[in-house]
Design a protein around this motif. Sequence first.
Motif, PDB file in Angstrom:
ATOM      1  N   ARG A 196       0.837  -1.207   0.000  1.00 29.12           N
ATOM      2  CA  ARG A 196       0.000   0.000   0.000  1.00 29.12           C
ATOM      3  C   ARG A 196       0.872   1.258   0.000  1.00 29.12           C
ATOM      4  O   ARG A 196       0.586   2.217  -0.728  1.00 29.12           O
ATOM      5  CB  ARG A 196      -0.933   0.004   1.219  1.00 29.12           C
ATOM      6  N   LYS A 197       1.931   1.246   0.800  1.00 26.73           N
ATOM      7  CA  LYS A 197       2.833   2.391   0.856  1.00 26.73           C
ATOM      8  C   LYS A 197       3.490   2.633  -0.502  1.00 26.73           C
ATOM      9  O   LYS A 197       3.569   3.768  -0.982  1.00 26.73           O
ATOM     10  CB  LYS A 197       3.914   2.157   1.914  1.00 26.73           C
ATOM     11  N   SER A 198       3.938   1.541  -1.145  1.00 24.39           N
ATOM     12  CA  SER A 198       4.567   1.656  -2.458  1.00 24.39           C
ATOM     13  C   SER A 198       3.584   2.197  -3.488  1.00 24.39           C
ATOM     14  O   SER A 198       3.943   3.031  -4.325  1.00 24.39           O
ATOM     15  CB  SER A 198       5.100   0.287  -2.901  1.00 24.39           C
ATOM     16  N   ALA A 199       2.332   1.731  -3.425  1.00 20.05           N
ATOM     17  CA  ALA A 199       1.314   2.183  -4.372  1.00 20.05           C
ATOM     18  C   ALA A 199       1.018   3.675  -4.185  1.00 20.05           C
ATOM     19  O   ALA A 199       0.838   4.410  -5.161  1.00 20.05           O
ATOM     20  CB  ALA A 199       0.038   1.362  -4.201  1.00 20.05           C
ATOM     21  N   ILE A 200       0.970   4.128  -2.924  1.00 18.07           N
ATOM     22  CA  ILE A 200       0.703   5.537  -2.650  1.00 18.07           C
ATOM     23  C   ILE A 200       1.862   6.404  -3.143  1.00 18.07           C
ATOM     24  O   ILE A 200       1.655   7.447  -3.765  1.00 18.07           O
ATOM     25  CB  ILE A 200       0.459   5.758  -1.142  1.00 18.07           C
ATOM     26  N   LYS A 201       3.094   5.961  -2.875  1.00 16.86           N
ATOM     27  CA  LYS A 201       4.261   6.708  -3.344  1.00 16.86           C
ATOM     28  C   LYS A 201       4.267   6.802  -4.873  1.00 16.86           C
ATOM     29  O   LYS A 201       4.574   7.854  -5.433  1.00 16.86           O
ATOM     30  CB  LYS A 201       5.556   6.036  -2.863  1.00 16.86           C
ATOM     31  N   GLU A 202       3.924   5.693  -5.502  1.00 20.85           N
ATOM     32  CA  GLU A 202       3.869   5.670  -6.969  1.00 20.85           C
ATOM     33  C   GLU A 202       2.827   6.669  -7.471  1.00 20.85           C
ATOM     34  O   GLU A 202       3.068   7.410  -8.439  1.00 20.85           O
ATOM     35  CB  GLU A 202       3.511   4.258  -7.437  1.00 20.85           C
ATOM     36  N   ARG A 235       3.262  23.381  -5.570  1.00 17.18           N
ATOM     37  CA  ARG A 235       3.023  23.409  -4.131  1.00 17.18           C
ATOM     38  C   ARG A 235       2.614  22.028  -3.646  1.00 17.18           C
ATOM     39  O   ARG A 235       1.926  21.283  -4.347  1.00 17.18           O
ATOM     40  CB  ARG A 235       1.920  24.411  -3.788  1.00 17.18           C
ATOM     41  N   ILE A 236       3.050  21.693  -2.439  1.00 18.86           N
ATOM     42  CA  ILE A 236       2.679  20.409  -1.837  1.00 18.86           C
ATOM     43  C   ILE A 236       1.163  20.281  -1.757  1.00 18.86           C
ATOM     44  O   ILE A 236       0.591  19.212  -1.983  1.00 18.86           O
ATOM     45  CB  ILE A 236       3.308  20.261  -0.438  1.00 18.86           C
ATOM     46  N   ALA A 237       0.498  21.383  -1.468  1.00 22.62           N
ATOM     47  CA  ALA A 237      -0.971  21.360  -1.361  1.00 22.62           C
ATOM     48  C   ALA A 237      -1.604  20.948  -2.683  1.00 22.62           C
ATOM     49  O   ALA A 237      -2.585  20.185  -2.707  1.00 22.62           O
ATOM     50  CB  ALA A 237      -1.485  22.736  -0.942  1.00 22.62           C
ATOM     51  N   ASP A 238      -1.043  21.425  -3.805  1.00 25.76           N
ATOM     52  CA  ASP A 238      -1.582  21.076  -5.120  1.00 25.76           C
ATOM     53  C   ASP A 238      -1.340  19.593  -5.439  1.00 25.76           C
ATOM     54  O   ASP A 238      -2.209  18.919  -6.004  1.00 25.76           O
ATOM     55  CB  ASP A 238      -0.938  21.945  -6.199  1.00 25.76           C
ATOM     56  N   ILE A 239      -0.159  19.111  -5.076  1.00 23.85           N
ATOM     57  CA  ILE A 239       0.162  17.698  -5.305  1.00 23.85           C
ATOM     58  C   ILE A 239      -0.772  16.814  -4.484  1.00 23.85           C
ATOM     59  O   ILE A 239      -1.329  15.827  -4.985  1.00 23.85           O
ATOM     60  CB  ILE A 239       1.628  17.409  -4.935  1.00 23.85           C
ATOM     61  N   ALA A 240      -0.953  17.179  -3.220  1.00 26.70           N
ATOM     62  CA  ALA A 240      -1.809  16.398  -2.332  1.00 26.70           C
ATOM     63  C   ALA A 240      -3.244  16.339  -2.856  1.00 26.70           C
ATOM     64  O   ALA A 240      -3.876  15.269  -2.869  1.00 26.70           O
ATOM     65  CB  ALA A 240      -1.788  16.992  -0.922  1.00 26.70           C
ATOM     66  N   ALA A 241      -3.746  17.477  -3.306  1.00 28.81           N
ATOM     67  CA  ALA A 241      -5.117  17.520  -3.819  1.00 28.81           C
ATOM     68  C   ALA A 241      -5.262  16.674  -5.072  1.00 28.81           C
ATOM     69  O   ALA A 241      -6.240  15.925  -5.218  1.00 28.81           O
ATOM     70  CB  ALA A 241      -5.509  18.972  -4.113  1.00 28.81           C
ATOM     71  N   ALA A 242      -4.290  16.772  -5.988  1.00 30.36           N
ATOM     72  CA  ALA A 242      -4.371  16.024  -7.240  1.00 30.36           C
ATOM     73  C   ALA A 242      -4.204  14.520  -7.015  1.00 30.36           C
ATOM     74  O   ALA A 242      -4.810  13.715  -7.724  1.00 30.36           O
ATOM     75  CB  ALA A 242      -3.308  16.534  -8.213  1.00 30.36           C
ATOM     76  N   ALA A 243      -3.386  14.147  -6.032  1.00 28.09           N
ATOM     77  CA  ALA A 243      -3.144  12.726  -5.757  1.00 28.09           C
ATOM     78  C   ALA A 243      -4.145  12.158  -4.759  1.00 28.09           C
ATOM     79  O   ALA A 243      -4.141  10.952  -4.491  1.00 28.09           O
ATOM     80  CB  ALA A 243      -1.729  12.539  -5.225  1.00 28.09           C
ATOM     81  N   ASN A 244      -4.970  13.038  -4.191  1.00 30.21           N
ATOM     82  CA  ASN A 244      -5.977  12.631  -3.208  1.00 30.21           C
ATOM     83  C   ASN A 244      -5.335  11.990  -1.975  1.00 30.21           C
ATOM     84  O   ASN A 244      -5.764  10.930  -1.498  1.00 30.21           O
ATOM     85  CB  ASN A 244      -6.992  11.668  -3.839  1.00 30.21           C
ATOM     86  N   TYR A 280       6.554  10.508   3.502  1.00 35.80           N
ATOM     87  CA  TYR A 280       7.160   9.606   2.526  1.00 35.80           C
ATOM     88  C   TYR A 280       8.395  10.202   1.845  1.00 35.80           C
ATOM     89  O   TYR A 280       9.317   9.473   1.472  1.00 35.80           O
ATOM     90  CB  TYR A 280       6.138   9.222   1.455  1.00 35.80           C
ATOM     91  N   PHE A 281       8.408  11.526   1.660  1.00 35.21           N
ATOM     92  CA  PHE A 281       9.482  12.125   0.859  1.00 35.21           C
ATOM     93  C   PHE A 281      10.311  13.181   1.601  1.00 35.21           C
ATOM     94  O   PHE A 281      11.411  13.496   1.161  1.00 35.21           O
ATOM     95  CB  PHE A 281       8.895  12.741  -0.410  1.00 35.21           C
ATOM     96  N   VAL A 285      10.216  15.928  -5.935  1.00 28.48           N
ATOM     97  CA  VAL A 285      10.411  16.230  -7.358  1.00 28.48           C
ATOM     98  C   VAL A 285      11.616  15.477  -7.893  1.00 28.48           C
ATOM     99  O   VAL A 285      11.579  14.903  -8.984  1.00 28.48           O
ATOM    100  CB  VAL A 285      10.567  17.750  -7.572  1.00 28.48           C
ATOM    101  N   ARG A 286      12.696  15.464  -7.112  1.00 27.40           N
ATOM    102  CA  ARG A 286      13.915  14.774  -7.539  1.00 27.40           C
ATOM    103  C   ARG A 286      13.658  13.281  -7.731  1.00 27.40           C
ATOM    104  O   ARG A 286      14.032  12.699  -8.751  1.00 27.40           O
ATOM    105  CB  ARG A 286      15.013  14.970  -6.502  1.00 27.40           C
ATOM    106  N   GLU A 287      13.017  12.644  -6.752  1.00 24.21           N
ATOM    107  CA  GLU A 287      12.766  11.206  -6.846  1.00 24.21           C
ATOM    108  C   GLU A 287      11.817  10.881  -8.001  1.00 24.21           C
ATOM    109  O   GLU A 287      11.986   9.876  -8.686  1.00 24.21           O
ATOM    110  CB  GLU A 287      12.200  10.676  -5.526  1.00 24.21           C
ATOM    111  N   SER A 288      10.844  11.738  -8.223  1.00 20.56           N
ATOM    112  CA  SER A 288       9.901  11.526  -9.316  1.00 20.56           C
ATOM    113  C   SER A 288      10.613  11.581 -10.662  1.00 20.56           C
ATOM    114  O   SER A 288      10.373  10.759 -11.552  1.00 20.56           O
ATOM    115  CB  SER A 288       8.790  12.582  -9.274  1.00 20.56           C
TER     116      SER A 288
END
Length: 201
Positions: A7-13, A32-41, A50-51, A58-61
């Motif tokens: 589950r953790k791996s799937a969320i990170k992905e 913004r982290i807020a925008d990423i969180a909203a888009a990724a739910n 996690y990061f 951004v670097r890991e992605s």
Amino acid sequence: MNGFERRKSAIKEKIMNTVLEILRTCEPKNIRIADIAAAANVSQVTIYNYFGSKEALVRESFRRYLDSNYARFELFMDGNPTLKEIVQYTIQLDKETFETYSPALFQQMLTSDPELASYIEVLYREQAAPMLVRIIEEGKKKGEISTSMPTATIMAYIGMLKLQSQTLLELAHQSGRSGEFMEEIINLFFYGIRGVEQGQS
């Protein structure tokens, strides 16, 4: 891998896929982290857990994106393609990359993130460069490359073309005959401006 780790791996992905999607249209400094969180739910706390930071995310992605492209290329090489097929595939991969992310984005990320720049340098030195040498040496064995031409010189020439790949792709698009234009560039790569006569190889 147990259920929690899956589950953790799937969320990170999911979070990294979201970042890569946002990077298509947004510069890293404006994300913004807020925008990423909203888009990724997911919650912002989850992203930080996690990061650690936006920069690390951004670097890991982006590292994941580069690793994925290299893995695709290695899989393609397993099919024992000809040198011309390798050049065509590389051009297509560059085309996909530049259509997805602007060259300016790559430059900005490399200049603003020394750790990412160092990772790419290591990736080239330890994986891409040895692969290129292998391609050239195999091309010589197959008679696709002149054995009298030093491998180092060929690598320098390919590197020079690689630096101009964005310009070539833009010119191809502007020509209105993208496929034919790139085929002509490939022919120049193999035969020079003298070309090759019908029936010759």
